[in-house]
Write an enzyme that holds these catalytic residues in place. Structure first.
Site, short mmCIF file in Angstrom:
data_model
loop_
_atom_site.label_atom_id
_atom_site.label_comp_id
_atom_site.label_asym_id
_atom_site.label_seq_id
_atom_site.Cartn_x
_atom_site.Cartn_y
_atom_site.Cartn_z
N ASP A 212 4.22 -0.28 -0.73
CA ASP A 212 3.63 -0.35 0.60
C ASP A 212 3.23 -1.81 0.82
O ASP A 212 2.23 -2.28 0.28
CB ASP A 212 2.42 0.58 0.67
CG ASP A 212 1.71 0.49 2.02
OD1 ASP A 212 2.08 -0.38 2.83
OD2 ASP A 212 0.77 1.28 2.25
N CYS A 378 -9.10 4.36 6.68
CA CYS A 378 -8.01 5.28 6.27
C CYS A 378 -7.83 5.29 4.76
O CYS A 378 -6.68 5.36 4.26
CB CYS A 378 -6.69 4.93 6.96
SG CYS A 378 -6.77 4.98 8.74
C1 LIG Z 1 -1.97 -0.76 3.16
C2 LIG Z 1 -1.52 -0.09 4.42
N1 LIG Z 1 -0.49 0.76 4.38
C3 LIG Z 1 -0.03 1.37 5.48
C4 LIG Z 1 -0.63 1.17 6.69
C5 LIG Z 1 -0.08 1.88 7.88
O1 LIG Z 1 0.46 0.94 8.77
P1 LIG Z 1 0.90 1.44 10.22
O2 LIG Z 1 -0.33 2.04 10.82
O3 LIG Z 1 1.30 0.18 10.92
O4 LIG Z 1 1.97 2.40 10.03
C6 LIG Z 1 -1.72 0.33 6.80
C7 LIG Z 1 -2.42 0.14 8.07
O5 LIG Z 1 -3.57 -0.26 8.11
C8 LIG Z 1 -2.17 -0.34 5.63
O6 LIG Z 1 -3.20 -1.19 5.66
#
Ligand SMILES: Cc1ncc(COP(=O)(O)O)c(C=O)c1O
Length: 422
Positions: A212, A378
């Protein structure tokens, strides 16, 4: 497909960059009535004028349906869309542009791998590993696929400083491990994880790794061939590009083993009443009308960042975070989370102030023109590990400066005065 440039062809990082003058590339700072101290780039980054102009240029002068028309405007739109894909492939040094699948977001890209790849192969008793610092986007899709397949979601624990505790992750590289899905940079702690080491060890056991990279692509140099990961996901809006577009990078054999998540127009070879077949990669993963302006803006953001130099951006942001950490450390009653300044820490700082709820702090900060985030970001499993329900978070990008840090500290002092904490 046009060949993608090798690492040795990449432009050299300029010796010294005047980051203060780069702030002028971002119209929002000139447009806002009160000084804007934007410290929420980990949620979404501001956009330089060149990105906005590339999008308006597309809609004003180059807009047409992608891969759907034979007239010149439609053909040039299709070319622009594929050129954007090549730019992004170059940006992460993918071996081929067809390894870049445009998605709506990093979230959608992870769901595509969970449903389109993992769900096909997972067996009862198999394990998928994530870490305790994952964003819900890299947690929930795996939780669901594990639950539906009788498999087990395993968690790499964290040490007391917010680093991965790989020694405690027994079985991570074991026989039952089918996938390691891990963030490169924590969106709460700023920890930069040793992805290279994890991939190298996983590879010896033939365990695929999904990275990720939502908080790392566009923030530091990244080379997928060097990293050797199987899948990698990113979102444009975190790297000064538009919202509504991201990508999935996949090794060719991994993408070939992935079923499309969305079915519909543009992703088929042939459709019959009884059966259908899919188009080649990456079209088979991009059902529906492609987001042309989004792809163009995404590529413009990549070009902009590359023009400055990813190494220089990384250094600048780390330096700002180091300075902020130093200033914040001297605030009475503050608790900072994460490893703190160092090689394995990026431009994201989370903290709490004794006796002040992060939401109250963020609200008072807003009155000072300071935009910080407050909440669980989140990352509820991480909050459980930290023993809190939320934190305040300041995150930096190339347009931030020392005044932003001073304004943050002043806002915290004011919050303490107003809310009675001494
Ligand atoms: C580490 C990480 N992964 C995934 C995401 C998800 O990204 P998106 O909301 O642009 O799909 C975020 C968003 O804050 C993030 O910080």
């Amino acid at each position: 497909m046009e060949p993608v440039r090798r690492k040795s062809d990449l432009p050299q990082v300029p010796a010294a960059i005047d980051f203060e003058s780069l702030r002028a590339d971002f119209p929002i700072f000139a447009a806002s009535r009160q000084p804007l101290h934007y410290l929420d780039s980990a949620a979404s980054a501001q956009k330089p004028a060149c990105v906005v102009e590339s999008i308006s240029q597309c809609y004003n002068h180059g807009y047409g349906p992608v891969h759907r028309g034979l007239y010149p405007l439609a053909e040039s739109a299709s070319e622009d869309y594929e050129a954007s894909r090549r730019t992004l492939a170059n940006f992460i040094n993918a071996a081929g542009a067809e390894q870049i699948v445009f998605t709506r977001s990093a979230t959608e890209a992870i769901n595509l791998v969970a449903q389109g790849w993992a769900a096909r192969y997972l067996q009862p008793g198999d394990e998928i590993w994530v870490s305790q610092m994952e964003h819900h986007a890299n947690f929930l899709p795996w939780q669901r696929v594990c639950t539906s397949h009788g498999s087990r979601l395993r968690i790499i624990p964290l040490d007391s400083e917010g680093r991965l505790d790989l020694e405690q992750a027994e079985g991570l590289f074991g026989q039952k491990s089918r996938l390691i899905a891990i963030t490169q940079v924590s969106n709460v702690l700023g920890t930069i994880n040793p992805i290279g080491e994890i991939v190298a060890t996983a590879k010896q056991q033939n365990i695929p790794v999904l990275v990720d990279a939502a908080q790392s692509v566009g923030h530091m140099p990244l080379d997928v061939q060097d990293l050797d990961c199987d899948f990698l996901v990113a979102s444009a809006h975190k790297m000064c590009g538009p919202t509504g577009i991201g990508f999935l990078y996949g090794k060719t054999d991994r993408l070939a083993a992935t079923e499309p998540l969305l079915l519909g127009g543009g992703m088929v070879d042939e459709v019959n009443i009884d059966n259908s077949s899919w188009a080649e990669m990456p079209a088979r993963f991009e059902a529906g009308s492609p987001n042309l302006a989004g792809a163009i803006g995404f590529a413009a953001a990549a070009d902009y960042l590359r023009g400055i130099g990813l190494q220089a951006i990384e250094q600048r942001v780390k330096e700002l975070a180091r300075l902020a950490y130093e200033k914040l450390s001297s605030v009475d009653g503050i608790r900072l989370y994460g490893p703190g300044p160092g090689l394995d820490s990026s431009g994201i700082l989370s903290f709490n102030i004794d006796g002040i709820h992060p939401h109250d702090l963020a609200q008072i900060a807003a009155e000072h023109g300071v935009a910080i985030r407050a909440g669980h970001h989140c990352c509820q499993p991480l909050m459980q590990r930290l023993g809190v329900s939320s934190t305040a978070r300041a995150s930096f990008n190339l347009y931030n400066n020392e005044q932003d840090i001073a304004a943050l500290v002043a806002a915290i002092q004011d919050a303490k005065r107003i809310l009675g904490y001494r």
